[in-house]
Scaffold this motif. Sequence first.
Motif, mmCIF file in Angstrom:
data_model
loop_
_atom_site.group_PDB
_atom_site.id
_atom_site.type_symbol
_atom_site.label_atom_id
_atom_site.label_comp_id
_atom_site.label_asym_id
_atom_site.label_seq_id
_atom_site.Cartn_x
_atom_site.Cartn_y
_atom_site.Cartn_z
ATOM 1 N N ASP A 87 0.844 -1.218 -0.087
ATOM 2 C CA ASP A 87 -0.457 -0.022 -0.284
ATOM 3 C C ASP A 87 0.913 1.238 0.080
ATOM 4 O O ASP A 87 1.920 1.526 0.657
ATOM 5 C CB ASP A 87 -1.301 -0.312 1.263
ATOM 6 C CG ASP A 87 -2.023 1.359 1.176
ATOM 7 O OD1 ASP A 87 -2.493 1.156 0.508
ATOM 8 O OD2 ASP A 87 -1.915 1.558 1.543
ATOM 9 N N ASN A 88 0.003 2.278 -0.670
ATOM 10 C CA ASN A 88 1.125 3.637 -0.628
ATOM 11 C C ASN A 88 0.719 4.168 0.291
ATOM 12 O O ASN A 88 0.893 5.864 0.769
ATOM 13 C CB ASN A 88 1.300 4.000 -1.801
ATOM 14 C CG ASN A 88 -0.271 4.551 -1.933
ATOM 15 O OD1 ASN A 88 -1.637 4.647 -1.565
ATOM 16 N ND2 ASN A 88 -0.814 5.034 -3.501
ATOM 17 N N GLY A 89 0.195 4.316 1.448
ATOM 18 C CA GLY A 89 -0.547 5.306 2.514
ATOM 19 C C GLY A 89 -2.122 5.395 2.368
ATOM 20 O O GLY A 89 -2.484 6.181 3.459
ATOM 21 N N THR A 90 -2.654 5.401 0.966
ATOM 22 C CA THR A 90 -4.229 5.451 0.858
ATOM 23 C C THR A 90 -4.833 4.614 1.555
ATOM 24 O O THR A 90 -5.437 5.712 2.695
ATOM 25 C CB THR A 90 -4.232 5.735 -0.488
ATOM 26 O OG1 THR A 90 -3.540 6.098 -1.589
ATOM 27 C CG2 THR A 90 -5.619 5.417 -0.891
ATOM 28 N N LYS A 91 -4.176 3.199 1.952
ATOM 29 C CA LYS A 91 -5.870 2.835 3.138
ATOM 30 C C LYS A 91 -4.470 2.441 3.916
ATOM 31 O O LYS A 91 -5.305 2.493 4.944
ATOM 32 C CB LYS A 91 -5.831 0.968 2.120
ATOM 33 C CG LYS A 91 -7.020 1.227 1.625
ATOM 34 C CD LYS A 91 -7.361 0.177 0.775
ATOM 35 C CE LYS A 91 -8.120 -0.264 -1.013
ATOM 36 N NZ LYS A 91 -8.115 -1.425 -1.321
#
Length: 474
Positions: A314-318
């Motif tokens: 995850d890129n930090g969005t979720k």
Amino acid sequence: MRIFTPKCGKWTLLGFAIFFVLISIVLIFFTDDIVDAVKDQQFNLGSDDTMVYGFWEVTPIPLYMNIYLFNWTNPQEVIDSKWTIKPSFTQMGPYSFHEKHYRKHVKFNDNHTLTYQTQRIWNFAPERSAGSLDDLVTTINPVLVTISNIVKYKHPIAKLAANGLFKERAVTHTVTKTAQEFIFDGYDDAMFRILKKLRLRHIKIPYGLKFGWFADRNGSLTYDGTFNMYDGSDDIRKLGRITSWNYDSQDHFPSYCGRVNGTSGELFYPVLDDQSVQIFSNDLCSTISLDWEGTQEILDIEGHKFVIKEKEFDNGTKYPEMACFSPGDVLPNGLRNVTDCYFGAPAFLSGPHFYLSDPVYRDAIDGMQPDADEHGITVVIEPETGIPLHAKVAMQINLRVENIERINLLENAKEYFLPVVWFKEEAEMSDDLGYLISLLLRAPTIGQDTGFGVLALGCILFGIFGFIVYNKIW
């Protein structure tokens, strides 16, 4: 003269009865304590004569690494179309290698840790492979995209110099080499040699003078680095947890993401109630977390199954806590930027065939077929001992291609993340070792059952003794 008299026999019978009853009490009530004491003594790395040390020092179970290369089938069409046609790939392999690990230069420290290096040796296993190491494979030129990425944010003069070198050395978009050259042997590259000799401050060239995905690694004592980890002698819950890599507890990523923690994946602590386990990988220059997903039986031994989930890419969005894995550009979910770890190469790790990645990556190219069973990461751990019963780790290396100003070869390029290689390391408990672990786990039950049997024998002897005394037979 009779040595054995009735009176002697009567009291001997009583002695055996008492002895068997005492033995049964020990077996029934203290077997758990005895087994726990054996575990405490043998299930740590506090010295080189424990059982676990023997398992850890040299890989005791069959371990294989399967390597798959991606062959770029239409590079000229893509380039001629100014990158408007989708790049198309076919998977080649597996090229299978038997893998053996040896711990070298082991040093026992006073703080219940040990420092060591790992030597990994691979031998080609043609009977498990699909294809020959002489197979020709075409891929994006790694040296081209690496140097271009390094100068991307440098002064225009640096870009012009790199572009001039590309022209002078007739560098092309792609490279075609044998599977053997791409994997372990490496291949000569003119640009690679020049940069190695120049020793430019901002350009780090790894190890030898050849380029290959695993070049200079087979048999190397230093490639994987130096590890420090807890030996578990003071606290079994610490066993195998890595505290530093190359004498540093913080790696390439900032904050939590760069913290060196977890185990090497070959040795664990008891995981009775753990909902997740962490594995530190020097190939990732970071830690991955696997989540509990039920139980699975291996060789009739029940283990706790841990698997990778989409959160890890995850890129930090979720999951905001994962944002520190995306320094710089924030890309769609599914990649981990390991550029700093791969000497400036625009390398991004993902699941094979972009498994667990945003569909945008596989939709941009042709040939990707993600599969959860084939392309995931799974570890099955016996919960009481922490011994791995089965392990499968699969990762893919992708190279970023993009338009970089003043680099003629990339002037029309669109942004792509092109797959070049993926590998799967897999190990499963051997029958012999499985039997030993099963015996250890069943020891308390065996001991108690034996105790009840011995108790019954003692009671029978007491009964016989009572019968003899009551009837005055002896």
